[in-house]
Design an enzyme around this catalytic site. Structure first.
Site, PDB file in Angstrom:
ATOM      1  N   PHE A 176      80.817  32.564  26.827  1.00 49.93           N
ATOM      2  CA  PHE A 176      80.919  33.116  25.474  1.00 49.93           C
ATOM      3  C   PHE A 176      79.535  33.413  24.893  1.00 49.93           C
ATOM      4  O   PHE A 176      78.929  32.547  24.265  1.00 49.93           O
ATOM      5  CB  PHE A 176      81.665  32.139  24.552  1.00 49.93           C
ATOM      6  N   SER A 212      80.537  13.332  14.924  1.00 51.53           N
ATOM      7  CA  SER A 212      80.208  14.435  15.818  1.00 51.53           C
ATOM      8  C   SER A 212      78.997  15.182  15.321  1.00 51.53           C
ATOM      9  O   SER A 212      78.765  15.266  14.097  1.00 51.53           O
ATOM     10  CB  SER A 212      81.420  15.376  15.856  1.00 51.53           C
ATOM     11  N   TYR A 226      88.140  20.874  11.540  1.00 51.12           N
ATOM     12  CA  TYR A 226      87.813  19.691  12.353  1.00 51.12           C
ATOM     13  C   TYR A 226      86.479  19.108  11.897  1.00 51.12           C
ATOM     14  O   TYR A 226      86.368  17.904  11.616  1.00 51.12           O
ATOM     15  CB  TYR A 226      87.762  20.055  13.849  1.00 51.12           C
ATOM     16  N   ARG A 261      81.838  33.471  21.064  1.00 47.19           N
ATOM     17  CA  ARG A 261      83.030  32.851  20.468  1.00 47.19           C
ATOM     18  C   ARG A 261      82.746  32.658  18.981  1.00 47.19           C
ATOM     19  O   ARG A 261      81.689  32.088  18.636  1.00 47.19           O
ATOM     20  CB  ARG A 261      83.271  31.503  21.171  1.00 47.19           C
ATOM     21  N   PHE A 320      77.006  14.161  20.694  1.00 43.50           N
ATOM     22  CA  PHE A 320      76.711  15.550  21.019  1.00 43.50           C
ATOM     23  C   PHE A 320      77.815  16.040  21.981  1.00 43.50           C
ATOM     24  O   PHE A 320      78.974  15.972  21.605  1.00 43.50           O
ATOM     25  CB  PHE A 320      75.245  15.700  21.443  1.00 43.50           C
ATOM     26  N   LYS A 364      85.515  15.406   9.930  1.00 42.95           N
ATOM     27  CA  LYS A 364      84.529  14.380  10.328  1.00 42.95           C
ATOM     28  C   LYS A 364      83.553  14.123   9.178  1.00 42.95           C
ATOM     29  O   LYS A 364      83.195  12.980   8.885  1.00 42.95           O
ATOM     30  CB  LYS A 364      83.760  14.838  11.576  1.00 42.95           C
ATOM     31  N   ASN A 370      86.827  23.229  25.994  1.00 44.28           N
ATOM     32  CA  ASN A 370      85.418  22.891  26.202  1.00 44.28           C
ATOM     33  C   ASN A 370      84.928  23.357  27.569  1.00 44.28           C
ATOM     34  O   ASN A 370      85.701  23.540  28.507  1.00 44.28           O
ATOM     35  CB  ASN A 370      85.209  21.379  26.039  1.00 44.28           C
TER      36      ASN A 370
END
Ligand code: NAD
Ligand code: UFG
Length: 339
Positions: free
Chosen positions: A218, A124, A149, A292, A178, A153, A199
């Site tokens: 946000f 990611s 998270y 956010r 992306f 990765k 999302n």
């Protein structure tokens, strides 16, 4: 050619299975169905005329994986299986490290036992953290991740790189996605998030279909043209095709191969709202809200390396991403399982 697809019932994996079958490659899916519905199989079959073999099981279950490898002449693995909700990862770090990190290393161990040494891993853009400059190239710094998270990765990337440097006969491809959005153009397959979507795109789609009242935007004071966050949204079918390109070019060459999969173009939250409003024929309601926590201002990919080495380039526009998402959402208002 047979390819094991972990997490192949999920959003990106299922669309990739369609393209694999259409490319003459046979996917064998394993998935624990923690975030997917078995109905995906019949949707794949309706589109391709072929129902992939599916085993329900967990990538952390070594005995299970060994039996799948023993029963099939698998040549490569695409590893999508994992947990992906950033906020949830902050609340449940152990679950994320176990699923994503431990799961990947159990898989690699089973691959080694079976003599299968070609692995494509779903990484990611989150591994780049908050980039100093955009566009982001594959040589940009990684590791300054902001949540479990993202760290999971990054840890898998590190572990697989170490594996390659110890055992140079592996082909390990790290694909840094992306922002995947969109759906199959037929409207029969798409993203089906459980609960409140985290999302942007699935949230907008649920506002448009009337499942949510309005979108909370946000942050509107970022140093971006309209003040809202800018991301590199990529159509899931382009992403699926990126996996085929990777398998066919570098999948058979030993090496550690790293590619960004993006479009090279940034769109703001308000750009996406406007594009979606055009796609669904009505304005999508939104409210400007505070930032956010953990979000970055802007992030988009340099696509030059993937174009040069994989001969792959994303071709679908934001208008297609929103139109295909709306097609899927309006044909399947409750996702795969109507209530
Ligand atoms: P998804 O949740 O739709 O698909 C993941 C699939 O893996 C699900 O079907 C789930 O049931 C399965 N799974 C989870 N843990 C498992 C386990 N331990 N054993 C077997 N199956 C398991 O997610 P997605 O959007 O399709 O993402 C696929 C991969 O791409 C993930 O690794 C994700 O982290 C990565 N990725 C996704 C995005 C994104 O925005 N969607 C961005 C970057 C990277
Ligand atoms: N956003 C809103 N309202 C929402 C949801 C999102 O305004 O309800 C905004 C965000 O603030 C951000 C943009 O929309 O500016 C995109 O947010 P997403 O949550 O859709 O995506 P992120 O870029 O935050 O993260 C996604 C995946 C990560 C992955 C990352 C980089 O969720 O897993 O892309 O690839 F790591």
């Amino acid at each position: 050619m047979k390819v094991l697809v972990t997490g192949g019932m999920g959003y990106i994996g299922s669309h990739t299975c369609v393209r694999l079958i259409e490319s003459g490659i046979e996917p064998i899916i394993i998935d624990n169905l923690s975030n997917a519905k078995v109905e995906v199989l019949s949707r794949i079959e309706a589109l391709t005329g072929q129902q992939p073999l599916f085993y329900q099981g967990d990538v952390r279950d070594e005995v299970f994986l060994d039996s799948v490898f023993a029963n099939h002449n698998i040549q490569a693995v695409i590893h999508f299986a994992g947990l992906k909700a950033v906020g949830e990862s902050v609340a449940k770090p152990l679950e994320y490290y176990d699923n994503n990190v431990n799961g990947s290393f159990v898989l690699a161990r089973c691959m080694r036992k079976a003599g299968v040494k070609s692995l494509v891993f779903s990484s990611s853009a989150t591994v780049y953290g908050d980039p100093d400059t955009v566009p982001i190239t594959e040589a940009s710094p990684t590791g300054a991740t902001t949540n479990p998270y993202g760290r999971s990765k990054y840890m898998v990337e590190q572990g697989l790189s170490d594996l390659f440097f110890a055992e140079g006969d592996w082909s390990i491809t790290l694909l840094r996605y992306f922002n995947p959005v969109g759906a199959h153009p037929s409207g029969t397959m798409g993203e089906d998030p459980q609960g409140i979507p985290n999302n942007l795109m699935p949230f907008i789609a649920q506002v448009a279909i009337g499942r949510r009242e309005y979108l909370s935007v946000f942050g509107h004071d970022y140093p971006t043209p309209d003040g809202t966050g800018v991301r590199d949204y990529i159509h899931v079918m382009d992403l699926a095709e990126g996996h085929i390109a990777a398998l066919k070019t570098v999948g058979e060459q030993s090496g550690l191969h790293i590619y960004n999969l993006g479009t090279g173009k940034g769109s703001s939250v308000l750009d996406m709202v406007e594009a979606f409003s055009a796609a669904c024929g009505q304005p999508v309601r939104y409210e400007l809200c505070p930032r956010r926590p953990g979000d970055i201002a802007e992030c988009w990919a340099s696509t030059a390396k993937a174009e040069r080495e994989l001969g792959w380039q994303a071709t679908r526009s934001v208008a297609e991403m929103t139109a295909d998402t709306w097609h899927w959402q309006s044909k399947n208002p409750q996702g795969y399982s109507p209530e």
